[in-house]
Scaffold this motif. Structure first.
Motif, PDB file in Angstrom:
ATOM      1  N   PRO A 258      34.942  38.869 113.456  1.00 26.09           N
ATOM      2  CA  PRO A 258      35.277  38.787 112.498  1.00 26.09           C
ATOM      3  C   PRO A 258      36.090  40.630 112.205  1.00 26.09           C
ATOM      4  N   ILE A 259      36.837  40.831 111.154  1.00 28.46           N
ATOM      5  CA  ILE A 259      37.633  42.090 111.093  1.00 28.46           C
ATOM      6  C   ILE A 259      36.204  42.906 111.191  1.00 28.46           C
ATOM      7  N   SER A 260      36.145  44.319 111.431  1.00 33.75           N
ATOM      8  CA  SER A 260      35.686  45.082 111.221  1.00 33.75           C
ATOM      9  C   SER A 260      36.435  46.452 110.029  1.00 33.75           C
ATOM     10  N   ALA A 261      35.102  46.543 109.195  1.00 35.59           N
ATOM     11  CA  ALA A 261      35.868  47.680 107.770  1.00 35.59           C
ATOM     12  C   ALA A 261      36.465  48.595 108.746  1.00 35.59           C
ATOM     13  N   PRO A 262      37.992  49.212 108.618  1.00 33.18           N
ATOM     14  CA  PRO A 262      38.549  49.588 109.133  1.00 33.18           C
ATOM     15  C   PRO A 262      37.742  51.054 108.575  1.00 33.18           C
ATOM     16  N   ASP A 263      38.097  52.279 109.351  1.00 34.20           N
ATOM     17  CA  ASP A 263      38.114  54.066 108.944  1.00 34.20           C
ATOM     18  C   ASP A 263      39.021  54.095 107.679  1.00 34.20           C
ATOM     19  N   ARG A 264      38.968  55.030 107.166  1.00 33.59           N
ATOM     20  CA  ARG A 264      39.836  56.137 106.365  1.00 33.59           C
ATOM     21  C   ARG A 264      40.845  56.460 107.230  1.00 33.59           C
ATOM     22  N   TYR A 265      42.385  56.899 107.102  1.00 32.82           N
ATOM     23  CA  TYR A 265      42.934  57.090 107.595  1.00 32.82           C
ATOM     24  C   TYR A 265      43.010  58.824 108.287  1.00 32.82           C
ATOM     25  N   GLU A 266      43.068  59.242 109.613  1.00 36.25           N
ATOM     26  CA  GLU A 266      42.989  61.042 109.045  1.00 36.25           C
ATOM     27  C   GLU A 266      44.461  61.118 109.496  1.00 36.25           C
ATOM     28  N   ALA A 267      44.439  61.758 108.603  1.00 40.92           N
ATOM     29  CA  ALA A 267      46.180  61.962 108.490  1.00 40.92           C
ATOM     30  C   ALA A 267      46.160  64.287 108.912  1.00 40.92           C
ATOM     31  N   SER A 268      47.443  63.858 109.660  1.00 43.48           N
ATOM     32  CA  SER A 268      47.687  65.496 109.790  1.00 43.48           C
ATOM     33  C   SER A 268      48.400  66.347 108.723  1.00 43.48           C
ATOM     34  N   ARG A 269      48.017  67.495 108.694  1.00 42.27           N
ATOM     35  CA  ARG A 269      48.413  68.301 107.507  1.00 42.27           C
ATOM     36  C   ARG A 269      49.972  67.067 106.980  1.00 42.27           C
ATOM     37  N   GLU A 270      50.675  67.138 107.976  1.00 44.19           N
ATOM     38  CA  GLU A 270      52.500  66.891 107.896  1.00 44.19           C
ATOM     39  C   GLU A 270      52.379  65.548 107.392  1.00 44.19           C
ATOM     40  N   GLU A 271      51.243  64.428 107.907  1.00 44.23           N
ATOM     41  CA  GLU A 271      51.714  63.125 107.498  1.00 44.23           C
ATOM     42  C   GLU A 271      51.039  62.779 106.259  1.00 44.23           C
ATOM     43  N   LEU A 272      50.355  63.961 105.614  1.00 41.16           N
ATOM     44  CA  LEU A 272      49.518  63.302 104.524  1.00 41.16           C
ATOM     45  C   LEU A 272      50.975  63.807 103.153  1.00 41.16           C
ATOM     46  N   THR A 273      51.452  65.110 103.272  1.00 42.04           N
ATOM     47  CA  THR A 273      52.616  65.834 103.171  1.00 42.04           C
ATOM     48  C   THR A 273      53.448  64.774 102.348  1.00 42.04           C
ATOM     49  N   GLU A 274      53.835  63.977 103.551  1.00 36.47           N
ATOM     50  CA  GLU A 274      54.925  62.623 103.693  1.00 36.47           C
ATOM     51  C   GLU A 274      54.664  61.946 102.921  1.00 36.47           C
ATOM     52  N   PHE A 275      53.080  60.688 102.956  1.00 34.34           N
ATOM     53  CA  PHE A 275      52.498  60.245 102.021  1.00 34.34           C
ATOM     54  C   PHE A 275      53.043  60.928 100.480  1.00 34.34           C
ATOM     55  N   TYR A 276      52.196  61.975 100.272  1.00 31.80           N
ATOM     56  CA  TYR A 276      52.581  62.475  98.593  1.00 31.80           C
ATOM     57  C   TYR A 276      54.579  62.502  98.655  1.00 31.80           C
ATOM     58  N   ARG A 277      54.639  63.114  99.370  1.00 30.00           N
ATOM     59  CA  ARG A 277      56.576  62.745  99.407  1.00 30.00           C
ATOM     60  C   ARG A 277      56.802  61.346  98.808  1.00 30.00           C
TER      61      ARG A 277
ATOM     62  N   ILE B 259      62.807  65.990  94.674  1.00 27.29           N
ATOM     63  CA  ILE B 259      62.440  65.371  94.510  1.00 27.29           C
ATOM     64  C   ILE B 259      62.774  64.882  93.036  1.00 27.29           C
ATOM     65  N   ARG B 260      62.666  65.629  92.353  1.00 24.47           N
ATOM     66  CA  ARG B 260      63.928  65.093  91.061  1.00 24.47           C
ATOM     67  C   ARG B 260      64.763  65.935  90.929  1.00 24.47           C
ATOM     68  N   ALA B 261      65.529  66.490  91.997  1.00 19.58           N
ATOM     69  CA  ALA B 261      67.616  66.463  92.258  1.00 19.58           C
ATOM     70  C   ALA B 261      67.312  65.427  92.754  1.00 19.58           C
ATOM     71  N   GLU B 262      66.385  64.977  93.597  1.00 19.13           N
ATOM     72  CA  GLU B 262      67.000  63.379  94.516  1.00 19.13           C
ATOM     73  C   GLU B 262      67.180  62.476  92.903  1.00 19.13           C
TER      74      GLU B 262
ATOM     75  N   LEU C 255      55.019  60.216  95.174  1.00 17.35           N
ATOM     76  CA  LEU C 255      56.517  60.880  94.341  1.00 17.35           C
ATOM     77  C   LEU C 255      57.263  60.517  94.144  1.00 17.35           C
ATOM     78  N   THR C 256      58.583  60.670  95.067  1.00 20.21           N
ATOM     79  CA  THR C 256      59.634  59.341  94.736  1.00 20.21           C
ATOM     80  C   THR C 256      59.094  58.561  94.074  1.00 20.21           C
ATOM     81  N   ILE C 257      58.626  57.563  94.184  1.00 16.82           N
ATOM     82  CA  ILE C 257      58.469  56.036  93.841  1.00 16.82           C
ATOM     83  C   ILE C 257      57.946  56.710  92.435  1.00 16.82           C
ATOM     84  N   ARG C 258      56.909  57.579  91.599  1.00 16.82           N
ATOM     85  CA  ARG C 258      56.809  57.667  90.465  1.00 16.82           C
ATOM     86  C   ARG C 258      58.293  58.677  89.411  1.00 16.82           C
TER      87      ARG C 258
END
Lengths: 358, 468
Positions: free
Chosen positions: A28-47, A325-328, A50-53
């Motif tokens: 069976p597939i095992s329950a995956p862990d929550r991803y441990e993002a670096s600040r740079e990675e999380l900043t990119e996810f955030y960006r 993002i707003r500018a773009e 927010l761009t989509i929003r």
């Protein structure tokens, strides 16, 4: 009629991830862990989220101004799903989804201005203005649409998976569909073939709780949609789709599973759409309180922002990102409004590729 | 009276078969249900059982005899109270379709089968097409081939030439095709490229379409196009429209193929012609061949096409043999009609099995001094409008022949074309001869009455010539 099971809206105390056991005794597939993002990675996810929003908010405004016609389905609230999963994808992978597709296109790296110009029906739009909101494609970015018929993308995505396997390119097709599409028969025809032939397809049900105005519990005998693959021996995972790191963690495990040749996998992303089904939504089927509650307590972008602040990012840095993002997005909107409509001769192009007859 | 064993029809469309192997010898005692022989058709191999017990008195058709007509007497079994040695083989059997009237004399035991085979050959040798296809140079060597074999060869040749071509559908691989069109492909190309699907038309039509979008060239076989109604959303919404909706980015080079139209005695749900449905959809190419040469040349063109193609075959034509040019690169142009027979008095326009009806009608009309020109449309979308109008200009009279319903049909389209663009060339209204406007009935007489008929074509042609 009473609902058979508790409402499946994403609650604060809902489990982060659950897995089905579709193949008792078999890995069976095992329950995956929550991803441990670096600040740079999380900043990119955030960006990206927010761009989509901001893009979708702008599209909503432009629709109100009459610049966008027809149907327009906004992705607001669901951003973590596509951003988290695309972060786990590789270059050779392909993506296909239904008509709520703007977010997926942006997450695939397609510039906002060609998406917005398609929404306004202009020649510079990604489909030359001939597709509109629901029908956008970019083979270059591995994005195969953008399909307007509910669930049609599921066998199509299965076919893209078939092509990955046939060509031995080690690619995976991520096939997104909604909780509404999950009740279409062709989904199960696809599940059967995908597991039978061990196709590299990652099925992602974006359970935003409502198929137009019909809640999951009013439409689904088995409302735990991640179990919908069990009779085909397809493993399922239910994931908190309101947390980009939960999604990313699940994505890593899921892509690894599918890419290793184990066949398809089903992920149910528990998410929520804040806006109506389309721009002409009566908003009678759910309470304003329900929407407000999710928005204030479970918003994926706000959660990412808080986490970034905890990680040492400062408010000013985040404001800079938001400003960019707003500018773009404003630039994309201006472009989409000003760039010309297709020439009339485009009416007759792209019907057939070949030329035939005398 | 001894028991007469006649070659049975083992499928609705079987007209002849091969007595592949006898499982009994003369003199053997057989019980009811005993296996007597193996009978082969181009579609299948089946075992022939004894209905009643007795002694095998005579075997009249040797093992290995091909082209034995249905109804031919192939063996005689003496009943228990009869003397097998005293059973006489009848002096001959019919060489027409009514085996009961076997009065003609012949001494040889196998004469029936031989005569039948000769009859079949003689009939085949009557050329179906009297006009030489413009693409065939004179003197080109011809190979006699059934439509079924021609289709198979077309797929095999394209699969040899292009690794991205594969075929999928129900029973295409191990069963060798429900109608044996994919016979031998699994053996040559393997399971990766010849794929049996579950019974899941909507699903596999979508999977094929997705695979085409992903860069492959699928051939999706529908066991019949009746079942493709379950899949029509993918043919039209996914395959036909995506290139346009994507501004020309998303190619979908796929062939949807299979038998279309009425077969024989299979009832309304299995007997519909979908030509007009698909031909109405921009974004599709629709091909509907009549003979084996076109089946091969046009299927190869369809597989090579960068567009989605609906390729409508006909079950009743699968077993019919025609000349196919024995050249390596037999690929025909899509979108070009063909003059099957030259004529100056009236044009008979048709496609698929209707072309045979039109040719038969033209032969009858010739006997009455009316020279009919027969046009095979071959491709229904894009339609060769020029060829239709050219023939109209020549004859000034037209009858459209269609094995299908009249309403909103290909014939209606041809009539509209002649009204809009050929009005000045018309000396009479364009008539159409089609199936009756009813679901196809099962009963033999009703089915016959519902289908397009040569006599009606002759009548319509005379009417537009004002000779009725």
């Amino acid at each position: 009629m009473a609902a058979k099971k508790a409402a499946a809206t994403p609650e604060k105390d809902a489990p982060r991830v659950r897995v089905s056991d579709a193949r008792p005794g078999l890995d069976p597939i095992s329950a995956p862990d929550r991803y441990e993002a670096s600040r740079e990675e999380l900043t990119e996810f955030y960006r990206q989220m927010l761009t989509i929003r901001r893009f979708e908010e702008k599209a909503g405004q432009m629709y109100g101004m009459g610049l966008i016609g027809g149907f327009c389905h906004l992705y607001i609230g669901q951003e973590a799903v596509v951003v988290g999963l695309q972060a786990a994808a590789k270059e050779q992978d392909s993506v296909i989804t239904g008509y709520r597709d703007h977010g997926h296109m942006l997450a695939c790296g397609i510039p906002p201005k060609v998406v917005m110009a398609e929404l306004t029906g202009r020649a510079a739009g990604i489909s030359k203005g001939k597709g509109g909101s629901m029908h956008m494609f970019s083979v270059e970015h591995g994005f195969y649409g953008g399909h307007g018929i509910v669930a049609a993308q599921v066998p199509l995505g299965t076919g893209l998976g078939f092509a990955h396997k046939y060509k031995e390119d080690n690619g995976v097709c991520v096939t997104f569909f909604g909780d509404g599409a999950a009740n279409q028969g062709q989904v199960y025809e696809s599940f059967n073939m995908a597991e039978l032939w061990k196709l590299p397809v990652l099925y992602v049900i974006e359970n935003n709780q409502y198929a137009m105005g019909t809640s999951v519990n009013r439409a689904s005998a088995e409302n735990e949609l991640f179990r919908r693959g069990e009779s085909f021996r397809i493993e399922g995972m239910q994931v908190n789709g309101m947390d980009v790191l939960d999604v990313r963690g699940a994505g890593d495990a899921a892509f690894e599973w599918v890419r290793s040749g184990k066949g398809p996998l089903l992920i149910e992303m528990m998410t929520y759409r804040y806006r109506g089904h389309s721009m002409s939504d009566p908003a009678k089927y759910r309470s304003r309180d329900e929407v407000t509650d999710v928005r204030t307590k479970r918003d994926p972008i706000e959660a990412a922002k808080q986490l970034l602040l905890e990680m040492g990012e400062n408010e000013d840095g985040l404001k800079e990102i938001e400003k960019g993002i707003r500018a773009e997005i404003n630039e994309a909107a201006d472009f989409a409004e000003q760039t010309p409509e297709p020439e009339l001769k485009e009416l007759y192009t792209d019907v057939l590729v070949g030329t035939y007859g005398s | 009276m001894p028991i007469e064993i006649k070659l049975p029809a083992m499928s609705p469309t079987m007209e002849e078969g091969t007595v592949a192997k006898w499982l009994v010898e003369e003199g053997d005692q057989v019980e009811p249900g005993a296996l007597l022989a193996e009978i082969e058709t181009d579609k299948a191999t089946m075992e022939l059982e004894a209905d009643e017990g007795g002694t095998v008195a005579k075997i009249l058709v040797e093992a290995g005899t091909e082209d034995v007509k249905v109804g031919t007497l192939i063996a005689i079994i003496a009943r228990e109270d009869e003397d097998a040695d005293a059973v006489e083989a009848p002096s001959g059997t019919s060489d027409d379709a009514s085996p009961e009237e076997d009065n003609e004399a012949s001494d040889e035991e196998t004469s029936a089968a031989t005569a039948d085979a000769e009859t079949v050959k003689a009939k085949d040798e009557e050329p179906a097409s009297l006009a030489v296809d413009p693409e065939v140079p004179e003197g080109t060597e011809m190979k006699r081939q059934s439509v079924r074999e021609a289709l198979r060869d077309a797929m095999a040749e394209e699969m040899r030439a292009d690794d991205t071509v594969f075929v999928m559908g129900e029973e295409v691989a191990e069963y060798q095709g429900a109608y044996k069109v994919t016979q031998g492909l699994l053996e040559e190309f393997g399971g990766k490229r010849v794929i049996d699907t579950p019974i899941t038309e909507y699903g596999f039509a979508g999977v094929g379409t997705g695979a085409a979008m992903g860069g492959l060239k699928p051939i999706v076989e529908f066991m019949t196009f009746n079942f493709a109604m379950q899949a029509i959303d993918h043919i039209i919404n996914s395959a036909a429209k995506t290139n346009y909706m994507s501004g020309g980015q998303m190619r979908c080079p796929i062939v949807f193929r299979g038998p279309n139209g009425a077969a024989s005695r299979v009832g309304a749900q299995h007997s519909q012609n979908y030509a007009a449905w698909y031909a109405s959809v921009p974004g599709l190419v629709v091909i509907c061949p009549y003979d084996a040469a076109d089946a091969k040349g046009l299927l190869r063109a369809a597989i090579q096409s960068p567009d989605p193609v609906v390729f409508l075959e006909n079950e009743l034509l699968y077993g019919q043999s025609f000349d196919v040019p024995a050249v390596d690169d037999w690929v025909l142009p899509i979108g070009k009609a063909r003059v099957m027979r030259e004529g100056s008095d009236v044009s008979l326009v048709s496609y698929s099995i209707g072309v045979g009806v039109a040719l038969d009608a033209a032969a009858k009309l010739a006997d009455e001094g009316i020279e009919a020109e027969v046009i095979d449309l071959r491709t229904l979308r894009p339609l060769d409008r020029k060829a239709v109008l050219k023939s109209l200009k020549k004859t000034n009279r037209m009858v459209v022949v269609e094995e299908g319903w009249p309403t909103c049909s290909i014939s209606a389209e041809i009539q509209a074309l002649c009204m809009e663009e050929g009005f000045d060339d018309l000396d009479a209204p364009v008539l159409r001869v089609t199936n009756e406007d009813v679901p196809l009935p099962y009963a033999e007489n009703l089915e016959k009455a519902a289908l397009v008929k040569v006599a009606d074509v002759v009548k319509a042609a005379k009417r537009v010539c004002y000779k009725d």
